[in-house]
Design an enzyme around this catalytic site. Structure first.
Site, PDB file in Angstrom:
ATOM      1  N   LYS A   1     -12.383  41.999 -38.035  1.00 40.67           N
ATOM      2  CA  LYS A   1     -11.756  42.216 -36.724  1.00 40.67           C
ATOM      3  C   LYS A   1     -10.733  41.136 -36.379  1.00 40.67           C
ATOM      4  CE  LYS A   1     -15.743  40.433 -34.095  1.00 40.67           C
ATOM      5  NZ  LYS A   1     -16.328  39.699 -35.258  1.00 40.67           N
TER       6      LYS A   1
ATOM      7  N   ARG B   1     -20.144  38.571 -26.082  1.00 42.01           N
ATOM      8  CA  ARG B   1     -21.304  38.630 -26.982  1.00 42.01           C
ATOM      9  C   ARG B   1     -22.608  38.676 -26.206  1.00 42.01           C
ATOM     10  NH1 ARG B   1     -18.178  35.621 -31.449  1.00 42.01           N
ATOM     11  NH2 ARG B   1     -19.487  35.584 -33.280  1.00 42.01           N
TER      12      ARG B   1
ATOM     13  N   ARG C   1     -16.154  34.047 -48.600  1.00 45.24           N
ATOM     14  CA  ARG C   1     -15.049  33.538 -47.785  1.00 45.24           C
ATOM     15  C   ARG C   1     -14.789  32.070 -48.111  1.00 45.24           C
ATOM     16  NH1 ARG C   1     -14.902  35.619 -41.602  1.00 45.24           N
ATOM     17  NH2 ARG C   1     -16.143  33.861 -40.975  1.00 45.24           N
TER      18      ARG C   1
ATOM     19  N   ARG D   1     -15.147  27.061 -43.308  1.00 48.95           N
ATOM     20  CA  ARG D   1     -15.793  26.984 -41.996  1.00 48.95           C
ATOM     21  C   ARG D   1     -17.197  26.416 -42.124  1.00 48.95           C
ATOM     22  NH1 ARG D   1     -14.874  32.456 -38.586  1.00 48.95           N
ATOM     23  NH2 ARG D   1     -16.966  31.836 -37.944  1.00 48.95           N
TER      24      ARG D   1
ATOM     25  N   ARG E   1     -26.342  34.358 -38.447  1.00 47.30           N
ATOM     26  CA  ARG E   1     -25.278  35.056 -37.713  1.00 47.30           C
ATOM     27  C   ARG E   1     -25.389  36.562 -37.919  1.00 47.30           C
ATOM     28  NH1 ARG E   1     -20.580  32.524 -40.420  1.00 47.30           N
ATOM     29  NH2 ARG E   1     -19.219  33.787 -39.129  1.00 47.30           N
TER      30      ARG E   1
HETATM   31  P1  AMP Z   1     -16.628  33.691 -34.707  1.00 47.86           P
HETATM   32  O1  AMP Z   1     -15.377  33.021 -35.221  1.00 47.86           O
HETATM   33  O2  AMP Z   1     -16.348  34.775 -33.716  1.00 47.86           O
HETATM   34  O3  AMP Z   1     -17.551  34.117 -35.814  1.00 47.86           O
HETATM   35  O4  AMP Z   1     -17.417  32.572 -33.861  1.00 47.86           O
HETATM   36  C1  AMP Z   1     -17.848  31.362 -34.461  1.00 47.86           C
HETATM   37  C2  AMP Z   1     -18.907  30.727 -33.584  1.00 47.86           C
HETATM   38  O5  AMP Z   1     -18.344  30.390 -32.317  1.00 47.86           O
HETATM   39  C3  AMP Z   1     -20.116  31.604 -33.246  1.00 47.86           C
HETATM   40  O6  AMP Z   1     -21.092  31.596 -34.270  1.00 47.86           O
HETATM   41  C4  AMP Z   1     -20.611  30.940 -31.975  1.00 47.86           C
HETATM   42  O7  AMP Z   1     -21.273  29.726 -32.238  1.00 47.86           O
HETATM   43  C5  AMP Z   1     -19.291  30.597 -31.280  1.00 47.86           C
HETATM   44  N1  AMP Z   1     -18.827  31.728 -30.445  1.00 47.86           N
HETATM   45  C6  AMP Z   1     -17.715  32.487 -30.654  1.00 47.86           C
HETATM   46  N2  AMP Z   1     -17.587  33.410 -29.697  1.00 47.86           N
HETATM   47  C7  AMP Z   1     -18.646  33.253 -28.855  1.00 47.86           C
HETATM   48  C8  AMP Z   1     -19.094  33.936 -27.697  1.00 47.86           C
HETATM   49  N3  AMP Z   1     -18.427  34.983 -27.203  1.00 47.86           N
HETATM   50  N4  AMP Z   1     -20.223  33.487 -27.082  1.00 47.86           N
HETATM   51  C9  AMP Z   1     -20.898  32.432 -27.564  1.00 47.86           C
HETATM   52  N5  AMP Z   1     -20.561  31.765 -28.678  1.00 47.86           N
HETATM   53  C10 AMP Z   1     -19.436  32.164 -29.329  1.00 47.86           C
END
Ligand code: AMP
Length: 192
Positions: free
Chosen positions: A16, A91, A130, A134, A145
């Site tokens: 996404k 989320r 990947r 990260r 996750r």
């Molecule tokens: P992502 O890049 O979307 O996979 O996000 C990486 C990490 O950022 C997640 O595993 C959370 O720790 C934090 N994170 C990102 N978006 C949110 C959200 N909407 N609410 C809470 N934590 C978030």
């Protein structure tokens, strides 16, 4: 013209973020990725970034208060005037409700939710392969996750599923180009 707001929803690794960037450039919508915003704060060593890191490194959700505050600030920037694509947000149910409130301040609303469907084993394979460096792409954090995504879905989707026709499903288990074509057609439909 009223601003257009779209939520991209799907498991980690569903593509996404890639799609939001590409379609954003293509159709002039800004990508608002909370994960990327947190990573930017962290690279700049802001207080918010350092706080968020405690959660991100464990693959845990950053508390709503911090996340919603960061999105509120991002939405105040001028490039949001025409709309945005939310990637990784909301989320939680509280985040979904907060987003509705924030957008109504713009005279806007969530116009569409695109749900990127991907089998969990494909998500796992993609994340394991990947190479973005990260901190949360370690095997044990990946598992957390992936497992947590089911919970996120159960919290967020009822909020949107209650609104007929709002959620559109996309098969994300295809090439980037194929998925892009479908995403583009869906969003074009909202823009006109
Ligand atoms: P992502 O890049 O979307 O996979 O996000 C990486 C990490 O950022 C997640 O595993 C959370 O720790 C934090 N994170 C990102 N978006 C949110 C959200 N909407 N609410 C809470 N934590 C978030």
């Amino acid at each position: 013209m009223k601003p257009v707001f779209i939520v991209f929803f799907g498991p980690p690794g569903c593509g996404k973020g890639t799609q939001a960037k590409r379609i954003g450039d293509d159709l002039g919508l800004v990508q608002v990725s909370t994960g990327e915003l947190f990573r930017k704060h962290l690279s700049e060593k802001t207080r918010l970034g350092l706080k968020a890191q405690e959660y991100m490194a464990q693959g845990a959700l950053v508390p709503d208060e911090i996340t919603i505050g960061m999105v509120r600030e991002r939405l105040q920037q001028p490039d949001i005037k025409t709309g945005a694509i939310f990637d990784g947000f909301p989320r939680t149910d509280a985040q979904a409700r907060a987003l509705d409130d924030l957008l109504s301040e713009f005279g806007g609303k969530v116009n569409m939710v695109i749900d990127f469907a991907l089998p969990i084993q494909v998500s796992r394979q993609r994340l394991m392969g990947r190479q973005e460096g990260r901190a949360d792409d370690r095997p044990e954090v990946i598992e957390k996750r992936l497992n947590d995504h089911a919970e996120v879905e159960a919290r967020v989707m009822p909020h949107y599923g209650a609104k007929p026709g709002l959620v559109k499903q996309i098969d994300a288990n295809r090439s980037i180009d194929e998925v892009h074509e479908d995403v583009r057609a869906l969003i074009k439909g909202v823009l006109c």
